[in-house]
Design an enzyme around this catalytic site. Structure first.
Site, PDB file in Angstrom:
ATOM      1  N   LYS A  11       0.623   1.832   8.433  1.00  0.00           N
ATOM      2  CA  LYS A  11       1.665   1.154   7.644  1.00  0.00           C
ATOM      3  C   LYS A  11       3.025   1.677   8.076  1.00  0.00           C
ATOM      4  CE  LYS A  11       2.679   4.896   4.852  1.00  0.00           C
ATOM      5  NZ  LYS A  11       3.829   5.738   5.093  1.00  0.00           N
ATOM      6  N   ASP A 135      -1.357   7.750  -0.454  1.00  0.00           N
ATOM      7  CA  ASP A 135      -1.279   6.423   0.174  1.00  0.00           C
ATOM      8  C   ASP A 135      -2.633   5.709   0.232  1.00  0.00           C
ATOM      9  OD1 ASP A 135       1.343   7.052   0.598  1.00  0.00           O
ATOM     10  OD2 ASP A 135       1.137   7.465   2.738  1.00  0.00           O
TER      11      ASP A 135
END
Ligand code: C5P
Length: 285
Positions: A11, A135
């Site tokens: 990401k 995350d």
């Protein structure tokens, strides 16, 4: 024996603002996460007649055995779902670590998803994901992009314009805990205001050639890292000469530049290749 192959995407953070300190010792943040087409490849197999967890790593360096988050993830899954059997994992890493690209967290989410499928488990993986890393819940959601708040557990999927990007690693080693520690020690020294994720801009903003991406890409970590990591400063300077649409991902040290077209991204890649230790062209998923 059953086997599953799964990709664990990286990401980037389209802006990152640290909004406070939580009672659990973690920081609360606000950021837009977007997955990109850089990924680790993982194979997970399960043998109900065996026992133990074995992990084989290749590609970019990743710790072997019990020190790897992937191993800890398999252990947490087996313990918390009371599953017995042997798990064999092969991890081929392409996402640099530490990089600010969520590689370890994405690997963990991929292993949870694979084990869930292999065992037909209906257990909710959210709590395990949160314990494994801030995350991990984002990657477990398997959405392309999300507005992320809290420690990383408050997730609101968003639609972003499709983009091409070039990722650039400064070559420095900046572990996430170190970056947060720097924030705690020196945030008072920061003078420049940093505001991001005016999400309404996404709804109304139109991203034209030469105009900024419709989300502010400022990152609270950047000013802190500038004065301590010369590679960070050099990378930021080089990228800002190329485009206004660049930013630091997570707590660094990977940067990204965003482009509307593949042609522009290729030009940028050609310009940056050789100047930095790692340059990778990809696009939003
Ligand atoms: O959750 P994760 O393993 O990514 O966090 C690594 C370290 O980064 C934590 O131990 C903590 O020091 C710091 N961190 C934080 N606040 C967050 C995420 C990480 O303080 N939201």
């Amino acid at each position: 024996m059953h086997k599953i192959s799964i990709e664990a995407p990286a990401k980037i953070n389209l802006g990152l603002r640290i909004t406070g300190m939580r009672a659990d010792g973690f920081h609360s943040l606000e950021s837009i996460f977007s997955t990109v087409t850089l990924s680790d490849k993982i194979e997970v197999s399960m043998d109900r007649n065996a026992a133990g967890i074995s992990l084989e790593c290749s590609g970019v360096f990743s710790p072997a055995g019990e020190d790897n988050l992937v191993w800890k993830t398999a252990k947490a899954f087996m313990d918390e779902t009371s599953t017995t059997g042997g798990v064999t994992i092969s991890l081929h890493k392409s996402i640099p670590s530490p990089g600010g690209l969520g590689g370890g967290s994405s690997d963990a989410a991929a292993v949870l998803l694979a084990l869930q499928k292999l065992t037909h488990s209906e257990a909710d993986m959210t709590a395990i994901a949160e314990r494994l890393g801030s995350d991990v819940p984002f990657f477990l959601l398997q959405t392309g992009a999300a507005l992320v708040r809290g420690r990383g557990e408050i997730l609101e999927p968003v639609h972003l314009p499709h983009f091409h990007c070039v990722l650039v690693h400064s070559g420095e080693n900046i572990p996430t805990p170190m970056a947060f520690k720097l924030w705690d020690e020196y945030k008072g020294d920061l003078t420049e205001a940093c505001h991001i994720s005016n999400y309404t801009a996404l709804k109304f903003g139109v991203w034209h050639e030469g105009k900024p991406f419709p989300v502010k890409l400022d990152n609270h970590f950047l000013s802190l890292l500038h004065s301590r990591f010369p590679g960070v400063t050099r990378t930021a300077e080089e990228l800002s000469r190329l485009t206004v649409n660049w930013g630091l991902s997570g707590s660094g040290p990977t940067f990204y530049t965003l482009f509307r077209s593949e042609v522009e991204a290729r030009e940028a890649e050609d310009h940056l290749a050789g100047k930095f230790p790692w340059v990778f062209r990809c696009q939003s998923r």
